[in-house]
Design a protein around this motif. Structure first.
Motif: not given
Length: 514
Positions: A118-119, A123-127, A166-168, A332-333
């Motif tokens: 979840g974190l 983190g991905a959403l913060l980016a 997804f995060f990276c 995300v992109v």
């Protein structure tokens, strides 16, 4: 006196400056608090969303693989979990994520992995939020765009290695956005991040693709005499990032692995649901469809987007259309690129807030705070929702043949066991090393030909009996009232020995009929 006056002047200057800066500092604090008020509920929603999905079918064998690596201190190089592919080469390209699965679960239970992943989503959403702000969206507009990205990606988010990609990828896109806006130092973290990513999930190849698209876009910008970022630092960073992919226990083999999914005959691409194109008749994909339509309406090739962003948008839109698995990567992109176009076309997305800024932010934040509450209420209102709530030490077994496994253990049934594809990971988690499986989610280990055979048995194709005979299958575990269950019940060579609302278990009738 002159010296004292001079000293007073010099000493007093900072006080004057501080007095002048105080309102600006206060406004900055208010903005930071307002932003937190907006974002905190959304990030909480991201963490909560991981607690509700059914346990991913592959989590089970990932966790068991992590246990094997930790307890033996070695990586399995060949298949250890099945009797049908025993000894076949196995590239454990997600080995570090599997170790994390096991270690976190050992210390904090499955709920620990829920919180961790979840974190990662948060983190991905913060980016995404940061990219939207860097591209001109205001705080509220960026928050709405981030929420939009989350809704697009949510169907594919779970405790699974794909969330690492997804995060990276979100971090990669943010760093490249900063680089294109003049900060060449933003390229420095790319090689170490890639070295970590290459050991966590095979999706790291998407990061290399994003770098390649960026290089092509910057070259095109120069050819079209448009503003472009310095190319030399990007080329150097790309070369070092490419070399970082070799810093894995598998070396070149890990680099080759992602390309095994590119063939047209790949069984995963043909049979596994998440590799299929999205079905826009399903409401869950309509937000993704709306995003694609908005891209067309706004025109991604217009300023303030250049060739690089246009290549990003086109490439990731095509990936999302090709496979449901890639839709979170699109989110995300491309979502920040949509934000850039909205900021260019709509003044409310880019201007400063007037004096009532704090009131607007407070109102928007109060509304945003309802999101997790609405999600939680809606999720709990679904039939059987509490049985899926992942807050225990063990992952939820809803939808898996827990009763049949208990029966197998109690009766000490022997012989090779056939199992449905989606249940292989669960059986590995519960029964390894005492029993090996027929098939599980590691399609690359089994090979396309065998996965096609396993599919033929599950769908009761004409040669299903011959396939079971070839592998000397003595027990068959399949879904309740499935096509195979019906065929086995009608076959005098098989006898049902266990059934519940989820699964049915059959055993071969001995040749003497007893």
């Amino acid at each position: 006196m002159a010296a004292l006056a001079e000293e007073t002047t010099v000493a007093g200057a900072p006080a004057v400056e501080r007095a002048a800066d105080a309102p600006a500092e206060a406004r900055g604090v208010r903005r930071a608090r307002a932003t937190l008020l907006l974002l905190a509920p959304l990030l909480l929603l991201a963490v909560l969303s991981i607690a509700f999905p059914q346990t991913d079918p592959d989590y089970w064998w990932h966790a068991r693989t992590g246990q094997y690596i930790v307890e033996t201190g070695t990586l399995p190089r060949t298949d250890i979990f099945s009797y049908t592919a025993a000894g076949q080469p196995w590239v454990t390209h997600e080995w570090l994520t599997e170790v994390v699965f096991f270690l976190v679960a050992r210390q904090a239970g499955y709920v620990g992995n829920v919180v961790l992943f979840g974190l990662l989503v948060a983190g991905a959403l913060l980016a995404v939020y940061a990219m939207c702000r860097r591209r001109g969206a205001g705080a509220v507009g960026a928050t709405l765009l981030t929420l939009w990205a989350f809704v697009i990606a949510m169907p594919q988010l779970n405790v699974r290695p794909q969330v690492v990609t997804f995060f990276c990828l979100a971090i990669f896109a943010l760093l490249l956005t900063l680089y294109r806006q003049g900060d060449t130092r933003a390229l420095w973290p790319l090689p170490p991040l890639m070295a970590l990513w290459a050991n966590l999930h095979g999706g790291y190849i998407i990061g290399l693709a994003l770098l390649g698209l960026t290089i092509a876009g910057e070259v095109a910008a120069r050819l079209f005499r448009r503003e472009a970022a310095p190319l030399r630092p990007l080329l150097a960073a790309t070369a070092m990032t490419g070399l970082a992919t070799l810093l894995t226990p598998h070396g070149l083999e890990a680099l080759r692995y992602p390309f095994t999914y590119a063939g047209t005959g790949n069984a995963s691409m043909r049979f596994i649901a998440e590799w299929q194109s999205p079905d826009f008749h399903q409401p869950i994909f309509l937000v993704f469809a709306a995003s694609l339509l908005l891209l067309l309406v706004l025109g991604v090739g217009r300023r303030p987007l250049g060739p690089t962003e246009t290549l990003w948008a086109v490439a990731f839109a095509l990936l999302g259309l090709q496979s449901m698995r890639h839709i979170p990567l699109y989110a995300v992109v491309v979502t920040p690129l949509v934000g850039a176009r909205l900021a260019a076309e709509l003044a409310p997305y880019r201007g400063r807030w007037p004096r009532w800024e704090w009131r607007a932010h407070t109102a928007a934040g109060a509304l945003a705070a309802l999101l997790p509450l609405l999600f939680l209420g809606g999720a709990l209102a679904q039939p059987g929702a509490t049985s899926h709530l992942q807050l225990g030490r063990e992952p939820g077994a809803a939808g898996y043949p827990a009763g049949a496994v208990a029966y197998l253990r109690a009766q000490h049934l022997r012989g090779n066991l056939y199992n449905d594809y989606a249940w292989g990971g669960y059986l590995i988690y519960e029964l390894y090393p005492d029993r090996r499986v027929f098939v599980d989610g590691r399609a690359d280990v089994y090979g396309d030909a065998f996965v096609t055979e396993a599919r033929a048995v599950e769908k009761v194709r004409p040669d299903w009996r011959q396939i079971l005979d070839r592998y000397d299958v003595q027990l068959a575990l399949t879904g309740k009232d499935s096509a195979l269950a019906g065929a086995l019940r009608a076959d005098p060579g098989w006898r049902e020995v266990y059934a519940d609302t989820t699964a049915e278990l059959f055993t071969r009738v001995p040749s003497d009929g007893r």
